[in-house]
Design an enzyme around this catalytic site. Structure first.
Site: not given
Ligand code: BGC
Length: 811
Positions: A484
């Protein structure tokens, strides 16, 4: 090294031996609609279905002291005031123990010869938190005990509750009838639900107004009503409604008494809300209270809960000879998978329950660890998720569990999202053989007028990637992919702007090697689903799409020693040896090798060697290295964290199992297990350093560059739960549900030599005995079923339920 607790394997409990754990160590009670988060000191809160919209009790995050607020029982024993869970009074206890079990928590405190034991659970099939509190006089003299219960109600919408004070200080309303306190704020207008907090005994007093109970300027640690041993019998009107009962009784030496407290959620039909003007219809509450009036009723519900878990955990069970592995695989990892299935990333001690609802990618992945437990619920979830997809195949990134509507604030544009749906549906069909899900009519964006088959949803998912490729023929990343925080189109220089929703630069250039790995990895399953659905032509076209993607990766995604992570909006490499920082990332090494890309070219082996060389640390594999030391406009949030935390070089546990699975693809049993062990909670040696609960996975452990290397954060709600269960159960232990049956394909470390497993699959039970002499590599796997050797390790699914004896040898 300081220890705070241990596993009681026989009881399936984690036992916390002192209350002052480095952070609150919590448990989740409830697995259907009513949920309570409960910490080892009795902190936490309850909600019904949706932690944002229907919050029953109030909780203040980021509070000092931490974890103040919960379901408390104050004891006034002849002027000495204490709480069995230590918090909030923090009076020194003579004995303390907290046992977190499957769906219940038991907190025991003892002081001056008085022992209090509270067992809390959300009974299966009930919308209530039910607590049995037993007080026992262990002293030689009679004791006059005064007991005060306490919960603080939330005015339902947790977001509004913590912001809209000009209104909320004037809306609170309650009703009191005998030992039952009804919280009915906003019931007079549009709500048809209320909460009840009651005890199964006559009370000597009560309070429903917080300030009357606590006294002005006093905190939870010193309620005036308790210290003065006098309930105010206050009736809340506006301000902060609470529920508190006072019970006074005498205990002879050796005598004990139990009470049952119930915090319930009740709804009435719109036309039956009131029995008199502004007097609520209490019928549903009375029904609930009648079900838990006696200890016998409580004990029966407690037993039913244990049996429910016996049933679930009998589906996959291993005796490996390593108790640390067994307790994770058999109990805690599966338990956490249930919790992540229920919560997605909404409500934990790190997720406020108002920020995020259910994530499209998160929930799809959570299913990978939950599928075998209750496939029918997984099926429903898949349909809910698919219903938040847009017609072009993209998807809302999140949705609210209560309304099941996509979350506008976050919107879409995460280009990995669509493909996760195929992973989820494929896992469902492999587990159950139920292809009817493919014909299920599912709306787009919850609009029934544009419903299509689930298979058509999957087609749009698959083609979304095909139709959104960049200059190298690799998938465009959009706002972000799985990571993200790798925001290659964001270019945000405005403080406070959301990295997830801001796109100042629609490059049409930034590409993701991670999505490429997903695409290749899911292609065969997609083709198979097409065939099951009767789409031969679509299935026939898949190999070419897959091959094109593999070629693009091999041509443009190989950096010499490892796979690149991405191309940024300028077409520059991300995750390359050429980069100054962030030279190598874990995600593409994991996902591309899992997908089999570059295995025969030798790239896969090299990539995993590089992971060991550059990313591996004592506490797991870091997400990338070296971390970014300054803010990179072109990379986004990833570089906004200080080095070593979260996505900037932390050990992001979620993707460690991808390396486990990748090692298993190459047949490296010892290496796969080595990675598995490093993040696995039951192997934690320094509980103080680790900080979070040592019985569940945390999202992140601070990486080698962080000042607090080894310290975990964001426990419980993480895709790590599902992926590690998947990696352990399927990658290492090698029990793989496939479309045509159960495949036995282990890749074991040398030290596991003799294992017994049970797997229930599509109605049949497989008792599996594995003998491993392969010496830490995969070796040659031979499988016999009921005495007959089968080629390829695939046990065809039964037409009728049966029991099978399976032997497996690895040489
Ligand atoms: C989110 C995921 C994401 C991960 C890596 C998490 O906080 O819920 O959707 O893939 O972080 O960024």
């Amino acid at each position: 090294m300081e220890q705070y607790g241990y596993f009681d394997d026989a009881a399936r409990e984690y036992v916390i031996t002192r209350p002052d754990t480095p952070s609150p160590w919590i448990n989740y009670l409830g697995c259907e609609a009513f949920f309570t988060l409960m910490s080892n000191t009795g902190g936490g809160y309850s909600f019904y279905k949706d932690a944002r919209m229907l919050r029953i009790t109030r909780y203040r995050y980021n509070n000092v002291p931490t974890d103040a607020g919960g379901q408390y029982f104050y004891i006034n024993d002849g002027g000495s005031v204490w709480t069995p869970g230590w918090m909030p009074v923090r009076a020194k206890l003579d004995a303390y123990e907290c046992r977190h079990g499957l769906g219940y928590t038991r907190i025991m405190g003892e002081k001056d010869g008085l022992k209090a034991c509270q067992v809390s659970m959300v009974p299966f099939g009930s919308d209530a938190l039910v607590t049995k509190l037993t007080l026992e006089n262990k002293s030689g003299a009679a004791k006059d005990v005064s007991l005060f219960s306490f919960v603080e109600f939330c005015l339902w919408n947790a977001q509004d509750d913590s912001t809209n004070f000009q209104r909320n200080f004037s809306t609170g309303e309650v009703e009191i009838e005998g030992s039952a306190i009804y919280h009915k704020t906003e019931y007079r207008e549009r709500r048809n639900h209320y909460a009840v907090y009651a005890v199964n005994a006559p009370v000597q007093g009560f309070d429903t107004d917080r300030d009357s109970f606590l006294g002005a300027y006093r905190g939870f640690d010193s309620p005036a009503a308790v210290f003065e041993d006098r309930s105010r019998n206050s009736v809340a009107s506006g301000w902060a409604p609470i529920g508190s009962h006072n019970l006074k009784f005498t205990l002879a030496p050796g005598e004990s008494r139990s009470f049952i407290f119930l915090l319930g959620y009740c709804e009435n039909p719109q036309d039956q809300k009131f029995v008199a003007p502004n007097v609520i219809n209490k019928a549903p509450a009375k029904k609930l209270l009648d079900a838990f009036k006696t200890e016998a009723q409580f004990d029966a519900a407690f037993k039913a809960l244990a049996e429910y878990w016996d049933g679930l955990l009998s589906i996959y069970h291993v005796s490996s000879g390593d108790e640390k592995l067994d307790r994770m695989v058999n109990v805690w990892n599966q338990y956490q998978c249930m919790v992540t299935f229920n919560m997605s990333r909404s409500a934990s001690y790190f997720e406020s329950g108002i920020g995020r609802g259910m994530g499209f990618r998160d929930s799809s992945q959570d299913l990978l660890g939950f599928m075998h437990l209750i496939p029918s619920r997984a099926r429903e979830r898949l349909i809910d998720i698919a219903a938040t997809q847009f017609q072009d195949g993209s998807a809302y990134h999140q949705y609210q569990p209560l309304t099941k509507r996509g979350n506008f604030e976050v919107g879409s544009g995460f280009n990995d999202d669509p493909l996760w749906l195929i992973f989820g549906v494929a896992a469902y069909v492999k587990e159950t053989g139920d292809i009817s899900i493919l014909s299920e009519n599912v709306p787009f964006d919850n609009d029934e007028t544009v419903a299509e088959s689930m298979m058509e949803h999957l087609r749009r998912s698959y083609h979304y990637t095909i139709d959104h490729k960049g200059p190298h023929g690799l998938p465009l990343i959009g706002r972000a992919d799985w990571n993200d925080c790798l925001n290659l189109n964001c270019f945000s220089s405005t403080p406070g702007e959301s990295f997830q929703t801001t796109a100042n630069f629609e490059s049409g250039v930034a590409e993701s090697l991670f999505i490429a790995g997903m695409f290749v990895g899911v292609s065969d399953d997609y083709a198979r689903l097409c065939r099951e659905f009767g789409w031969q032509e679509e299935a026939d076209a898949v190999p070419a799409h897959k091959q094109a993607m593999e070629q693009a990766v091999l041509r443009h995604g190989w950096d010499g020693e490892w796979y690149l992570r991405a191309y940024d909006a300028y077409g520059h490499k991300v995750g390359s040896n050429e980069c100054e920082e962030g030279k190598i990332y874990i995600e593409p090494q994991g996902f591309l090798v899992m997908a089999g890309v570059g295995v025969k070219e030798g790239y896969a082996q090299k990539a995993l060697d590089s992971v060991r060389k550059h990313l591996l640390s004592e506490h797991g594999v870091a997400i990338h290295t070296p971390p970014y030391t300054r803010y990179h406009l072109e990379l986004g949030e990833i570089s906004s964290y200080p080095p070593g935390y979260k996505e900037n070089g932390g050990i992001f546990c979620h993707n460690n199992p991808w390396i486990v699975l990748a090692e298993a693809v190459l047949g490296h049993g010892d290496r796969a297990f080595d990675i598995y062990r490093r993040t696995c909670p039951s192997y934690i040696t320094d509980q103080k350093l680790h900080h979070t609960e040592p019985y569940v996975y945390s999202q992140m452990v601070a990486g080698p560059y962080a000042p607090r290397f080894g310290q975990a954060k964001n426990s419980w709600l993480t895709g790590t739960a599902a992926w590690t269960f998947y990696a352990a159960s399927q990658g290492i232990l090698g029990i793989k549900p496939e479309f045509d049956g159960l495949k036995i394909d282990p890749c074991l470390p040398a030290f596991l030599t003799d294992l017994k497993l049970t797997r229930k699959f599509r109605g049949s039970t497989y008792s599996i005995h594995m003998l491993n002499r392969a010496g830490g590599e995969k070796g040659r796997v031979r499988v016999t079923v009921d005495g007959r050797e089968i080629g390829g390790g695939l046990i065809p699914a039964d037409k009728a339920p049966a029991a099978h004896e399976v032997t497996v040898t690895l040489e």
